[in-house]
Design an enzyme around this catalytic site. Sequence first.
Site, mmCIF file in Angstrom:
data_model
loop_
_atom_site.group_PDB
_atom_site.id
_atom_site.type_symbol
_atom_site.label_atom_id
_atom_site.label_comp_id
_atom_site.label_asym_id
_atom_site.label_seq_id
_atom_site.Cartn_x
_atom_site.Cartn_y
_atom_site.Cartn_z
ATOM 1 N N ILE A 79 0.872 -1.182 0.000
ATOM 2 C CA ILE A 79 0.000 0.000 0.000
ATOM 3 C C ILE A 79 0.903 1.223 0.000
ATOM 4 O O ILE A 79 1.745 1.383 0.892
ATOM 5 C CB ILE A 79 -0.918 0.005 1.230
ATOM 6 C CG1 ILE A 79 -1.801 -1.248 1.240
ATOM 7 C CG2 ILE A 79 -1.777 1.258 1.255
ATOM 8 C CD1 ILE A 79 -2.621 -1.408 2.502
ATOM 9 N N HIS A 80 0.724 2.088 -0.969
ATOM 10 C CA HIS A 80 1.640 3.218 -1.160
ATOM 11 C C HIS A 80 0.922 4.544 -0.897
ATOM 12 O O HIS A 80 -0.224 4.705 -1.276
ATOM 13 C CB HIS A 80 2.167 3.193 -2.600
ATOM 14 C CG HIS A 80 3.208 4.216 -2.882
ATOM 15 N ND1 HIS A 80 4.486 4.127 -2.366
ATOM 16 C CD2 HIS A 80 3.171 5.350 -3.630
ATOM 17 C CE1 HIS A 80 5.189 5.156 -2.797
ATOM 18 N NE2 HIS A 80 4.409 5.923 -3.567
ATOM 19 N N PRO A 81 1.572 5.501 -0.227
ATOM 20 C CA PRO A 81 2.874 5.388 0.425
ATOM 21 C C PRO A 81 2.707 5.081 1.915
ATOM 22 O O PRO A 81 2.095 5.835 2.646
ATOM 23 C CB PRO A 81 3.464 6.782 0.223
ATOM 24 C CG PRO A 81 2.268 7.694 0.221
ATOM 25 C CD PRO A 81 1.106 6.886 -0.305
ATOM 26 N N THR A 82 3.235 3.965 2.362
ATOM 27 C CA THR A 82 3.206 3.570 3.770
ATOM 28 C C THR A 82 4.565 3.033 4.178
ATOM 29 O O THR A 82 5.386 2.663 3.332
ATOM 30 C CB THR A 82 2.160 2.463 4.026
ATOM 31 O OG1 THR A 82 2.541 1.282 3.293
ATOM 32 C CG2 THR A 82 0.766 2.900 3.607
ATOM 33 N N GLU A 134 4.737 -0.952 3.508
ATOM 34 C CA GLU A 134 5.053 -1.482 2.182
ATOM 35 C C GLU A 134 6.542 -1.805 2.038
ATOM 36 O O GLU A 134 6.922 -2.618 1.200
ATOM 37 C CB GLU A 134 4.630 -0.503 1.082
ATOM 38 C CG GLU A 134 5.483 0.741 0.967
ATOM 39 C CD GLU A 134 5.107 1.602 -0.239
ATOM 40 O OE1 GLU A 134 4.934 1.029 -1.336
ATOM 41 O OE2 GLU A 134 5.000 2.835 -0.071
#
Length: 544
Positions: free
Chosen positions: A518-521, A524
């Site tokens: 999952i971007h931006p996390t 990730e």
Amino acid sequence: MALSLIPPLTDGPISYQAIYQPAQTGSFHNNNMAALCRGRHRWKRTNCLHVLTRNLSGIYDYDLVVIGGGSGGLACSKEAARLGQKAAVLDYVEPSVKGTKWGLGGTCVNVGCIPKKLMHQAALLGTAVKDARKYGWQISGPICHDWATMAEAIQNHVRSLNWGHRVQLQDKKVKYLNVKGSLVDEHTVRGLTKAGKEMILTAKNIVIATGGRPNYPIGIPGAKEHGITSDDIFWLKKEMVLSSTRRGSDVALECAGFLTGIGLDTTVMVRSIALRGFDQQMAGLITDYMATYGTKFLWKSVPKSVDKLSSGALQVTWTDTRTGDEHKDTYDSVLWAVGRAPETKALGLDQLGVRLKKETGKILLGSDESTSVPNIFAFGDIGEGRPELTPTAVKAGKLLARRLAGLSAELMNYDNVPTTVFTPLEYACVGLSEEDAEERHGKDGIEVYHAFYKPLEFIVAERDASQCYLKVVCARGGEQKILGLHFTGPNAGEVAQGFAMGFQCGATYSHLLQTVGIHPTCAEEVVKVNITKRSGLDPAVTGC
């Protein structure tokens, strides 16, 4: 039908009258027995008779009596009641050395997880306010923190949880008794009220879930007289001006972290290593970050005494074990975080033959939470080798209740339990440390994937991210089963909780690579990790 023996109403020698009544749980209460006798002496004699009656007839007041009203004990008793069992829970809090006391819910609710996380949040908000200026927020004047406001809000929340637990027990038909419980035999519990009144309860099964309390160090003059523990800090009405925390445990670092975060001058004295039992590379990153954050560390140091000066300040004397030199400094408060002791001494376990681990005082348990005495079970912090974590106690308690009700055979799985240390830079992990993995599988039997990354939140605020790091420890060869996952960074517990489920499904490194991030996390970065320690390549993440 069952035969019960009841003493006649007479002051002469005791004889017995036989009556018949149904042999069902709870059909013969000790308060009814007490009504048949006169005077305190006769009431006590009836209690003894009640135990005899139960032994002869098999009649019990309850299906299950739980001693200990912490998270695990409450979960066990409520689950038993849900399954149709007649259950009671006994809970009594002995005030701390400093006189601190609290309500129903155990350590987690009152002097552990909940107030700790909220004070940790208070510290994070202080950092966020500082970051806000970089994001364009116009904040004039110095930023300061008011302990009394924070403490009152947290304490009010804790009290609401105390009340909520009592309401839940009532709603679920669990009998709550604010008494101190001890064991008479494998089916009998003695309860003692604050006023000294004694009561007797019988049960088909008894569960001990009394948890533990913080230790004070032995042989250090002034330690108890002038120091506090985690039993006290969350209930202080005013803040500490200067604080000193002893030992590098998770509790010590968490408390030192939020104290530093709200602006207090805080020092941690560490005898040997920080976060014993955790991955030591990760422990080093945590203490390095805390040092840059403002927490002071006294490494390889052992306290000798604590003296109260005429000014009211506390003078701490300690020895540097590397040089043998003695040092002194003054603090407003001293917080001892030197481990915890199980609450087993006042239960009468030795008289019943319940086996304990001599070195720790904890109860030796089977995989089904059974003790060495039939019909007596235990779980949670008092169990030898069990994780001292609320979620494991809650789950173990529920599973035990289901087994005792005859509705399940499922045992608690204590492998791959995730946990988080709520330090200023949070650290979460699940599975084996790199050291433990290497010990079990050999250095050539593991592959460690790792990465240093920079949280997006840190960039605009220009915060140091040199300790934001993750590593995935895998078995080398084959599918590369994941043995351990370690993560430092914002919201580390939230990150690890999701990956923990994968461990229950036998997650492998290839599963990780197949997962879309999952971007931006920050999370990730875990599914993107591809550099091994063995390669010697730079693990720093570049790009977005």
